[in-house]
Design a protein around this motif. Structure first.
Motif, PDB file in Angstrom:
ATOM      1  N   HIS A 153      34.209  26.787  29.970  1.00 12.54           N
ATOM      2  CA  HIS A 153      34.840  26.636  31.242  1.00 12.54           C
ATOM      3  C   HIS A 153      36.378  26.414  30.948  1.00 12.54           C
ATOM      4  CE1 HIS A 153      35.639  25.214  35.265  1.00 12.54           C
ATOM      5  NE2 HIS A 153      36.667  24.023  34.931  1.00 12.54           N
ATOM      6  N   ALA A 154      36.526  25.600  29.714  1.00 15.82           N
ATOM      7  CA  ALA A 154      38.004  25.299  29.309  1.00 15.82           C
ATOM      8  C   ALA A 154      38.831  26.472  28.989  1.00 15.82           C
ATOM      9  CB  ALA A 154      38.063  24.451  28.140  1.00 15.82           C
ATOM     10  N   VAL A 155      38.116  27.695  28.554  1.00 13.79           N
ATOM     11  CA  VAL A 155      38.770  28.867  27.939  1.00 13.79           C
ATOM     12  C   VAL A 155      38.960  29.979  28.876  1.00 13.79           C
ATOM     13  CG1 VAL A 155      38.171  28.295  25.502  1.00 13.79           C
ATOM     14  CG2 VAL A 155      36.856  30.015  26.706  1.00 13.79           C
ATOM     15  N   ALA A 157      31.495  23.156  28.427  1.00 16.58           N
ATOM     16  CA  ALA A 157      32.895  22.592  28.423  1.00 16.58           C
ATOM     17  C   ALA A 157      33.742  23.779  27.940  1.00 16.58           C
ATOM     18  CB  ALA A 157      32.916  21.276  28.008  1.00 16.58           C
ATOM     19  N   ILE A 158      33.421  24.057  26.624  1.00 14.86           N
ATOM     20  CA  ILE A 158      34.322  25.095  26.041  1.00 14.86           C
ATOM     21  C   ILE A 158      34.462  26.402  26.929  1.00 14.86           C
ATOM     22  CG2 ILE A 158      34.576  26.780  24.133  1.00 14.86           C
ATOM     23  CD1 ILE A 158      33.337  24.356  22.398  1.00 14.86           C
ATOM     24  N   ALA A 168      43.131  25.741  23.738  1.00 14.93           N
ATOM     25  CA  ALA A 168      42.762  25.716  25.178  1.00 14.93           C
ATOM     26  C   ALA A 168      41.538  24.897  25.346  1.00 14.93           C
ATOM     27  CB  ALA A 168      42.466  27.073  25.626  1.00 14.93           C
ATOM     28  N   ALA A 169      40.578  24.898  24.581  1.00 10.36           N
ATOM     29  CA  ALA A 169      39.389  24.156  24.505  1.00 10.36           C
ATOM     30  C   ALA A 169      39.325  22.749  24.069  1.00 10.36           C
ATOM     31  CB  ALA A 169      38.174  24.719  23.774  1.00 10.36           C
ATOM     32  N   GLY A 170      40.583  22.449  23.412  1.00 10.24           N
ATOM     33  CA  GLY A 170      40.919  21.155  22.778  1.00 10.24           C
ATOM     34  C   GLY A 170      40.097  20.700  21.757  1.00 10.24           C
ATOM     35  N   THR A 179      32.009  33.679  27.970  1.00 12.88           N
ATOM     36  CA  THR A 179      32.907  33.091  28.668  1.00 12.88           C
ATOM     37  C   THR A 179      32.735  34.456  29.934  1.00 12.88           C
ATOM     38  OG1 THR A 179      34.494  32.417  27.171  1.00 12.88           O
ATOM     39  CG2 THR A 179      35.356  32.828  29.264  1.00 12.88           C
TER      40      THR A 179
END
Length: 225
Positions: A26-28, A23-24, A47-49, A69
């Motif tokens: 993908h988020a960044v 998830a991280i 960005a990752a929340g 990434t």
């Protein structure tokens, strides 16, 4: 009867470690592509929340997060769902055009991500001078790329399979030759971009027509033979 308490409002339920890692990454992704190696851990966490502390419980450091990434973004298998989504009922030339469109998009993205990877290497001299680290990362990279490229070839084969009987060569050779066309045109375009000139790369419909029918114009003599 007892039930588990729901997660506090505004907070997501904890994810298993591998899911959190995915998830991280993908988020960044968009942030890393935009900022490159200059991205900060604070920006990545936002960005990752998650908190910066959470990032470093999942990844060794910022360089490791950025590198992973890039590697995830360069995974060739990301093209497989796009290829599988091509309507097999379309005419062959339209399916081929869509395959090339997806291929060109992936090549362009790949070049941007590789630039980030090179930038990261220049800013991480410790990693660059660690022979063992380079060998391990390269071995993993090669293995993932080979597996991913094989998956993409199988996906392209599935796209062309309804018309397999029309080709003069076995389908696996047709897929290989199509890859030659794609890579050659993409590299020509990339080389022109590096030199600051405009590449005269044929349009996709021209490439498709040439691939299917060759360079020779029809003539009465050849039609009779």
């Amino acid at each position: 009867m007892t039930t588990s308490s729901p997660a506090p409002a505004g907070r997501a339920a904890p994810l298993p470690p591998q899911e959190r890692r995915t998830a991280i990454l993908h988020a960044v992704r968009g942030l890393v592509l935009a900022r490159g190696a200059a991205v900060t851990t604070r920006e990545l966490a936002q960005a990752a929340g998650v908190s910066e502390g959470t990032l470093f419980r999942v990844f060794d450091d910022k360089a490791a997060l950025v590198r992973e990434t890039v590697h995830a973004a360069l995974d060739p298998t990301e093209a497989v769902p796009l290829l599988d989504a091509i309507d097999r009922g379309l005419p062959l030339d339209e399916r081929l055009a869509r395959v090339l469109e997806i291929g060109f998009e992936r090549v362009g993205e790949t070049m941007r991500w590789v630039a980030v990877l090179h930038e990261l290497g220049r800013g991480d001299p410790g990693f660059e001078h660690s022979v063992q680290a380079r060998r391990e990362v390269h071995a993993q990279w090669v293995r993932r790329q080979e597996e991913g490229q094989a998956a993409v070839r199988f996906a392209v084969t599935r796209v062309l399979e309804p018309d397999a009987a029309q080709f003069a060569r076995p389908l696996h050779q047709v897929v290989q030759l199509l890859d030659v066309v794609l890579v050659g045109a993409a590299m020509q375009q990339a080389d022109a971009a590096r030199r600051g000139t405009t590449a005269e790369v044929p349009e996709i419909d021209v490439l498709v027509t040439h691939f299917l029918h060759g360079a020779l114009a029809p003539s009465p003599l050849r039609r009779q033979s």
